[in-house]
Structures are given as structure tokens and as C-alpha cells.
Design an enzyme around this catalytic site. Structure first.
Site, PDB file in Angstrom:
ATOM      1  N   GLU A   5      18.024 -17.955  -6.342  1.00  0.00           N
ATOM      2  CA  GLU A   5      17.617 -16.644  -6.842  1.00  0.00           C
ATOM      3  C   GLU A   5      17.121 -16.752  -8.285  1.00  0.00           C
ATOM      4  O   GLU A   5      16.129 -16.124  -8.652  1.00  0.00           O
ATOM      5  CB  GLU A   5      18.791 -15.658  -6.713  1.00  0.00           C
ATOM      6  CG  GLU A   5      18.530 -14.261  -7.223  1.00  0.00           C
ATOM      7  CD  GLU A   5      17.398 -13.521  -6.512  1.00  0.00           C
ATOM      8  OE1 GLU A   5      16.872 -14.019  -5.495  1.00  0.00           O
ATOM      9  OE2 GLU A   5      17.022 -12.439  -7.007  1.00  0.00           O
TER      10      GLU A   5
ATOM     11  N   LYS B 246      13.431 -15.566  -9.436  1.00  0.00           N
ATOM     12  CA  LYS B 246      13.215 -14.559 -10.484  1.00  0.00           C
ATOM     13  C   LYS B 246      12.218 -15.069 -11.510  1.00  0.00           C
ATOM     14  O   LYS B 246      11.309 -14.358 -11.918  1.00  0.00           O
ATOM     15  CB  LYS B 246      14.530 -14.209 -11.196  1.00  0.00           C
ATOM     16  CG  LYS B 246      15.470 -13.312 -10.454  1.00  0.00           C
ATOM     17  CD  LYS B 246      15.067 -11.854 -10.385  1.00  0.00           C
ATOM     18  CE  LYS B 246      14.223 -11.556  -9.193  1.00  0.00           C
ATOM     19  NZ  LYS B 246      14.812 -11.429  -7.897  1.00  0.00           N
TER      20      LYS B 246
ATOM     21  N   LYS C 133       6.203  -4.367  -3.504  1.00  0.00           N
ATOM     22  CA  LYS C 133       7.639  -4.175  -3.358  1.00  0.00           C
ATOM     23  C   LYS C 133       8.105  -4.224  -1.915  1.00  0.00           C
ATOM     24  O   LYS C 133       9.137  -4.788  -1.610  1.00  0.00           O
ATOM     25  CB  LYS C 133       8.018  -2.847  -4.003  1.00  0.00           C
ATOM     26  CG  LYS C 133       9.503  -2.534  -3.982  1.00  0.00           C
ATOM     27  CD  LYS C 133      10.237  -3.364  -5.004  1.00  0.00           C
ATOM     28  CE  LYS C 133      11.723  -3.131  -5.003  1.00  0.00           C
ATOM     29  NZ  LYS C 133      12.424  -4.257  -5.628  1.00  0.00           N
TER      30      LYS C 133
ATOM     31  N   CYS D 237       0.826  -1.193   0.000  1.00  0.00           N
ATOM     32  CA  CYS D 237       0.000   0.000   0.000  1.00  0.00           C
ATOM     33  C   CYS D 237       0.870   1.257   0.000  1.00  0.00           C
ATOM     34  O   CYS D 237       1.891   1.330   0.675  1.00  0.00           O
ATOM     35  CB  CYS D 237      -0.930   0.081   1.197  1.00  0.00           C
ATOM     36  SG  CYS D 237      -2.021  -1.320   1.371  1.00  0.00           S
TER      37      CYS D 237
ATOM     38  N   TRP E 212      -2.560  -2.910  -1.604  1.00  0.00           N
ATOM     39  CA  TRP E 212      -2.186  -4.335  -1.686  1.00  0.00           C
ATOM     40  C   TRP E 212      -3.013  -5.005  -0.604  1.00  0.00           C
ATOM     41  O   TRP E 212      -2.766  -4.820   0.580  1.00  0.00           O
ATOM     42  CB  TRP E 212      -0.691  -4.498  -1.431  1.00  0.00           C
ATOM     43  CG  TRP E 212      -0.199  -5.894  -1.617  1.00  0.00           C
ATOM     44  CD1 TRP E 212       0.206  -6.467  -2.787  1.00  0.00           C
ATOM     45  CD2 TRP E 212      -0.019  -6.905  -0.601  1.00  0.00           C
ATOM     46  NE1 TRP E 212       0.608  -7.773  -2.561  1.00  0.00           N
ATOM     47  CE2 TRP E 212       0.482  -8.067  -1.234  1.00  0.00           C
ATOM     48  CE3 TRP E 212      -0.234  -6.944   0.775  1.00  0.00           C
ATOM     49  CZ2 TRP E 212       0.765  -9.240  -0.541  1.00  0.00           C
ATOM     50  CZ3 TRP E 212       0.047  -8.119   1.463  1.00  0.00           C
ATOM     51  CH2 TRP E 212       0.547  -9.249   0.801  1.00  0.00           C
TER      52      TRP E 212
ATOM     53  N   ARG F 132       4.066  -0.410  -4.651  1.00  0.00           N
ATOM     54  CA  ARG F 132       3.775  -0.848  -3.284  1.00  0.00           C
ATOM     55  C   ARG F 132       2.461  -1.632  -3.184  1.00  0.00           C
ATOM     56  O   ARG F 132       2.139  -2.184  -2.133  1.00  0.00           O
ATOM     57  CB  ARG F 132       3.697   0.368  -2.350  1.00  0.00           C
ATOM     58  CG  ARG F 132       4.973   1.160  -2.269  1.00  0.00           C
ATOM     59  CD  ARG F 132       4.805   2.313  -1.324  1.00  0.00           C
ATOM     60  NE  ARG F 132       4.646   1.859   0.033  1.00  0.00           N
ATOM     61  CZ  ARG F 132       5.641   1.600   0.863  1.00  0.00           C
ATOM     62  NH1 ARG F 132       6.877   1.744   0.455  1.00  0.00           N
ATOM     63  NH2 ARG F 132       5.412   1.192   2.082  1.00  0.00           N
TER      64      ARG F 132
ATOM     65  N   HIS G 252      16.794 -37.450  -4.270  1.00  0.00           N
ATOM     66  CA  HIS G 252      16.140 -37.953  -3.057  1.00  0.00           C
ATOM     67  C   HIS G 252      14.629 -37.710  -3.104  1.00  0.00           C
ATOM     68  O   HIS G 252      13.995 -37.541  -2.074  1.00  0.00           O
ATOM     69  CB  HIS G 252      16.774 -37.325  -1.812  1.00  0.00           C
ATOM     70  CG  HIS G 252      18.210 -37.730  -1.653  1.00  0.00           C
ATOM     71  ND1 HIS G 252      18.580 -38.973  -1.213  1.00  0.00           N
ATOM     72  CD2 HIS G 252      19.359 -37.079  -1.960  1.00  0.00           C
ATOM     73  CE1 HIS G 252      19.908 -39.064  -1.218  1.00  0.00           C
ATOM     74  NE2 HIS G 252      20.406 -37.926  -1.678  1.00  0.00           N
TER      75      HIS G 252
ATOM     76  N   GLY H 253      -0.587  -0.780   6.382  1.00  0.00           N
ATOM     77  CA  GLY H 253      -0.236  -1.542   7.581  1.00  0.00           C
ATOM     78  C   GLY H 253      -1.374  -2.475   7.949  1.00  0.00           C
ATOM     79  O   GLY H 253      -2.257  -2.745   7.127  1.00  0.00           O
TER      80      GLY H 253
END
Ligand code: F6R
Length: 608
Positions: free
Chosen positions: A481, A485, A603, A2, A75, A27, A504, A102
Site C-alpha cells: 500500500e 500511494k 475514483k 465518468c 475518463w 470520477r 532473487h 460505462g
């Protein structure tokens, strides 16, 4: 998680707010809304969907006259994305409007209380409770009501609030969610992050926990929760507004990948002095460094992956034991930190809730924390005992690339510094390693210039169902990583496995044509990884290999090879990750995904 923006000024507020929200859309982007005070009324427009829906609804803000207002890009946490759950939220009379970033943790008991007093709710959000509670306490003095609300709500919040009977004013307050303010001749601004107001001012005030700010067109005042007025000093932001623009690139992610040579240089070079590594920000004497018994690295997501790499590098060259934890686990596992332990938290945003909590947990146990942070003035930067900045500049794409590369450099520097001070590296090796570090930016540039080859390869995999990334040691960290991505932006399922572990269980998922990306940059492990490649190939996998120049043996076991330039084996992550970033990017572009704003993500993860 947010974004909020507020403005009290001489100009029409809505276009200013929309422009600010556009800079914060990274955000959160599932809905957006604005509240503008117009005369003695508050006009609210909000809608599910991207910010452009709100722009269209309001004709770029034109349909919302008034010079004071607040806005939000969401968000979703409590309540699915919908018009009703979009912010701003307001009281029944529409005389108080609130935007929130929040989580209000005790919103359910508060809601029950308010319902028992006759309040009716129109959304499923925790934020609406704030708006209604504000109404309950409001007797004409905004500051008084805000403080009462602050005493009642638990959790994290950055709130922007307007009151219809205070038509020239915006109020804002924060606890554990970021909030900044700024001012120019045209008015005053609040925002969740600097890019939203950088066009208007470079002098930014960081609001601390439980501080309140009161904005009017001609100035602002800051208060504590005890209603005492306080003075604050602005911080000058060095980077300019262009740094947060796409600058001709199709996506922020591509631009940021291309910025990696510069990012690496900016993080590295200021710390190389007279053939030595100088990290003043550490505030550690040689004696302190020699006294370290163990290092705990704590972070989330990609930052955690740099921590996994650092474990291999620090243990390998400085011979200090390193434990790496995902922050959301560390904070609740009652960690054992022994005397002589050093805690390092890594965070691009400096706002990640779990990482911040891990930092606080460590401090509460009596340990000093080093923060490796990108965003200057962020919560982690302010609360860590010492801060080593990664000078990557603003990172806008949700999937990190350049901040990741900068974090690696900061960690290599720490490893080398510690190794040097503890007498684990001779002069020659130390200086050769520094020379290797200095060559990284040019080598990254070279890898980026090969992007068309990766793009052609990526185009073949836009319809892939599953992709596996395998490697050993540092190559395993690189695989983690590479896998993240790909999956986060292309929505293709992928997993990273320690190459020796695949057999395994997971190898049963390999079918004819399954793509396995094998990372094999560690000379001492090369033959072992090669065997694992042969194993998957024998089961039908198509093997993409990433290895060092000269390792042509790999062509026996791989279907497609990407060679990276030679560097010290501890630094190969910085190079091998580049083609993997490009691969993820081009698969996502090929699939038509929204690369910079992947679904369900945001983000800066300011909620746990
Ligand atoms: C993935 C990504 C995330 C972040 C993670 C931590 O591309 O960006 O996994 O690395 O959310 O964020 P920071 O570094 O801001 O603490």
C-alpha cells in the site's frame, strides 16, 4: 469513470450542472461538456481539459440558457481525450444528445450497421453509437426509442438523454453503472453519485439495472424495460454536503488522511457492545461461523491490500485458511470454491466493475457474499447477500486513505469475531486486543501530528527515480500500500517486495542512494527484515525504516527511522500506513502533482 449530471427544473440548468459536475470530477477529468435544451434546439458545449475549461467557455454556464440539460466529465476509454470525443454526443441534426458512463461492448458491429444505413460518425467513442442508434429508433416517443436501444446495446451504461422536441424533459437509464436521482421544489436531478445533488436534496432514489427515469421540473417517473411504471422509495443520505468539501485543507487527500481517527472510531465503536464484538450485518449464527472452511477475499487495488493484510490476521488468530484474489483475476480463473467457503468482497466505491463481477460469479456458483463497502446504496452494497459498511463518509481524493483504514478495521473485527466464536482466543487476549483497537484512533492522530517531519524527509525525494518498499508478513502488505500511494500520485516508480524475495533478482536495481523503505513492525520477523535492510544498505541504498517504538536496534541498519506507537502486532498496518501515506502525499505535493486527481486515474473504476 465518468460522471454524469442532469437537471430539469425552474432554474437555469447549466450552472446547476456545472456545480454537480464539480462534485463528480473525481470520477474523470480529461474532458467535460454539457447539452442544454433551449427552445426547440439543443445547445452543446464541450472541450478537452478539466471542468474549469468548460466553466470558462460558458462563463459559468451563462452562455447556455435553458432550464433542462445534461452534463459529463470524462475518463477516456474509447478514443483519446479530445474535443470530438468529449460528451455529450449527438445525432446529425443535433436533436438528440447523450452523456454516458460505462462501455458499450458491441459498439463496433452497431457502428458498422449504422454506417451502412448512411450514418456518419464524428468521434471514436462507443457513446456516439448510442446517440445515432437513438436517432435511428426515435419516432417521437423517447421511452420507446430508449427501450429499443437498451435491447440492442451490450455492456454497461448510465445514460442521460435529452430530445429537442421534448424540451422540458430529461431521460436516464442504467445498467451496471451507477445512477441516482433526486428532487426538490426547484426541479429534478440525475447524477452518477450523491455529492452532485446533495446541496439540493438528501432524499435520493437509486436507479436499479435496466430502469428508466423520466424527469420534468415538477416530478419524475420510473419505468422498467417493459415500459411498466414503477414506484420507488427514496433513501435518506445521512452525511451532509460539507463532508464532500475540502474544509480548509489544501487537498481532499490531506483532509481524508486527517479524518482517519474518526473513520476508525465510526467503523469500530458501533460494533463493540458489552465487551464483545457484535456484527449483526453478518447474519451468521455462531454455528455458521464455526462451519466456515475457507474464506476467499476478492478486491482491487488498495482494497486488495487490506485483503492481503486480512489473510495474515484471519489465518493468524482465527486459524481459517484465507485466499486473496485480485478481482480481475478471480472472475476469469474459474475459481474453485468448496463447500463451506465464504466469499468477502471489499470495495470503497461499491461500483468497481471487476469486484462486482467477482461477487456475481461467486453467487452464480451458489455462495453467499459478504460485501465490505463504503458507499451506501452502491451496486455491491445492493447485490451482496450481507453488507458490512465502513463508515468512512464520502472519499473524494482518487488515492484512498480513510476508506483503506476503515476497511482494515472491518477486517480486524471479522477476524476477532471468528476467532472468538471458534474458540481460538482466550478472554484475556481478546479483551486486550479490543483495547488495542480502541487506542488506534488516538495513535493515528499522534502520527498525523508528526507530519512536518515526514514532509521534510519527503522533500528530499521529489526527484527520486525508483523507490522500493520491503517487509515481511503484514509488513509486506503495508509495503504494497505504501508503494501504491507513492507511485499513483507522485508518478515515481516504486515497487513493493517481500523483504526476503528482493535478492532473487530485484536487488540488482539498487544503486547508490536508491531509497528503500523497510517496514519492520512484526516482532517475530524483525531480525530477518533487519538482515534484508543490511543487504540493501551494503549496495548503496538509503534506508528509511518504519518500526515500533523501542526497536532502536534498527538504527544500526537504517538511515532514517519513523517509530509507530505500540499496538498488537496484527494491527500495525493501521499505524505504519500513516507515515507512508504522508510520505507519498508530500513527495507528490513537492513535485507539484495534482494530488487529488492523478493522471490517467479515476475514483470509481466501473469498467473492466
Ligand atoms: C488506490 C485506490 C484504488 C482502489 C481500487 C478499488 O489509492 O484507491 O486502488 O482501492 O480501485 O476501488 P474500490 O475500493 O472502490 O473498489
Amino acid at each position: 469513470m465518468c460522471g454524469i449530471v442532469g437537471y430539469a427544473g425552474k432554474n437555469q440548468a447549466a450552472p446547476v450542472i456545472l456545480e454537480g459536475l464539480a462534485k463528480l470530477e473525481y470520477r474523470g477529468y480529461d474532458s467535460a461538456g454539457m447539452a442544454v435544451v433551449n427552445g426547440d434546439k439543443i445547445q452543446i458545449t464541450k472541450s478537452v481539459g478539466r471542468l474549469k475549461v468548460l466553466e470558462e467557455l460558458t462563463h459559468g454556464g451563462a452562455t447556455m440558457p435553458g432550464t433542462v440539460g445534461i452534463g459529463h466529465t470524462r475518463w477516456a476509454t474509447h478514443g483519446a481525450p479530445s474535443d470530438a470525443n468529449s460528451h455529450p454526443h449527438y445525432n446529425a441534426q443535433e436533436t438528440i444528445a447523450v452523456v454516458h458512463n460505462g462501455i458499450i461492448e458491441n459498439y463496433l458491429p452497431l457502428k458498422e450497421k449504422l454506417v451502412s444505413k448512411g450514418y456518419q460518425f464524428t468521434s471514436d467513442t462507443d457513446t456516439e453509437v448510442v446517440a445515432q442508434l437513438m436517432d435511428y429508433y426515435y419516432k417521437g416517443n423517447p421511452l420507446e426509442a430508449i427501450i429499443k436501444v437498451m435491447h440492442r446495446v451490450q455492456g454497461s451504461y448510465a445514460l442521460g438523454i435529452v430530445f429537442a422536441d421534448h424540451p422540458d424533459e430529461v431521460f436516464a437509464v442504467r445498467k451496471d453503472s451507477p445512477l441516482i436521482t433526486g428532487q426538490n421544489e426547484e426541479g429534478c436531478f440525475i447524477a452518477s453519485d450523491v455529492p452532485a445533488i446533495l446541496k439540493y436534496t438528501r432524499k435520493v432514489f437509486f436507479i436499479e439495472n435496466q430502469e428508466i427515469v423520466h424527469l420534468k421540473a415538477d416530478g419524475m417517473h420510473f419505468y422498467t424495460i417493459d415500459e411498466e411504471e414503477i414506484e420507488k422509495e427514496p433513501v435518506t443520505i445521512e452525511w451532509d454536503a460539507d463532508a464532500a468539501e475540502k474544509g480548509g485543507y489544501e487537498h481532499f487527500m490531506l483532509k481524508e488522511m486527517y479524518e482517519q481517527p474518526k473513520t476508525v472510531t465510526d467503523t469500530l465503536m458501533p460494533r463493540l457492545k458489552n465487551n464483545d464484538i457484535v456484527i449483526d450485518e453478518l447474519n451468521m449464527s455462531d454455528e455458521d461461523i464455526r462451519a466456515i472452511k475457507k474464506i476467499h477475499i476478492v478486491a482491487c487495488g488498495s482494497a486488495y491490500h487490506t485483503g492481503v493484510t486480512a489473510k495474515y490476521v484471519i489465518e493468524g488468530i482465527a486459524r481459517i485458511p484465507v485466499e486473496v484474489d485480485v478481482a480481475s483475476e478471480f472472475r476469469y480463473r474459474n475459481p474453485i470454491l468448496e463447500e463451506g467457503a465464504m466469499v468477502v468482497v471489499i470495495s470503497q466505491s461499491g461500483e468497481t466493475a471487476d469486484t462486482l463481477a467477482a461477487l456475481r460469479e461467486s453467487q452464480a456458483l451458489g455462495y453467499k457474499v459478504l460485501g465490505i463497502v463504503n458507499v451506501v446504496g452502491s451496486s455491491i452494497a445492493r447485490e451482496a447477500d450481507n453488507v458490512m459498511y465502513t463508515w468512512a463518509g464520502p472519499e473524494i481524493a482518487v488515492a484512498t486513505t480513510k476508506a483503506y483504514s476503515a476497511q482494515l478495521i472491518a477486517l480486524y473485527l471479522l477476524a476477532l469475531k471468528f476467532a472468538r466464536v471458534r474458540g481460538k482466543l482466550d478472554d484475556k487476549t481478546f479483551h486486550e486486543m479490543i483495547e488495542d483497537l480502541k487506542r488506534l484512533p488516538g495513535q493515528i492522530e499522534m502520527l498525523l501530528s508528526n507530519k512536518e517531519r515526514i514532509q521534510r524527509f519527503a522533500n528530499r525525494y521529489v526527484a527520486a527515480k525508483d523507490v522500493f518498499f520491503i517487509g515481511r508478513g503484514i509488513d509486506y502488505a503495508i509495503s504494497m500500500e505504501g508503494s501504491l500511494k507513492l507511485k499513483e500520485i507522485s508518478y515515481i516508480h516504486s515497487e513493493a517486495y517481500a523483504a526476503g524475495e528482493l535478492k532473487h533478482g530485484t536487488i540488482s536495481l539498487i544503486e547508490e542512494g536508491t531509497l528503500v523503505a523497510a517496514v519492520a513492525t512484526q516482532d517475530t520477523l524483525f531480525q530477518k527484515t533487519l538482515s534484508n535492510m543490511v543487504e540493501v544498505k551494503a549496495r548503496g541504498a538509503f534506508v528509511l525504516a518504519v518500526t515500533n517504538e523501542g526497536n532502536t536496534d534498527i538504527e544500526k541498519a537504517a538511515d532514517y527511522v519513523i517509530y509507530i506507537p505500540k499496538t498488537n502486532s496484527y494491527f500495525t498496518n493501521s499505524l505504519a500506513i500513516i507515515p507512508l501515506q504522508l510520505f507519498g502525499y508530500y513527495v507528490a505535493v513537492g513535485k507539484g502533482c495534482d494530488v487529488d486527481k492523478p493522471r490517467n486515474l479515476a475514483k470509481s473504476v466501473t469498467v473492466e
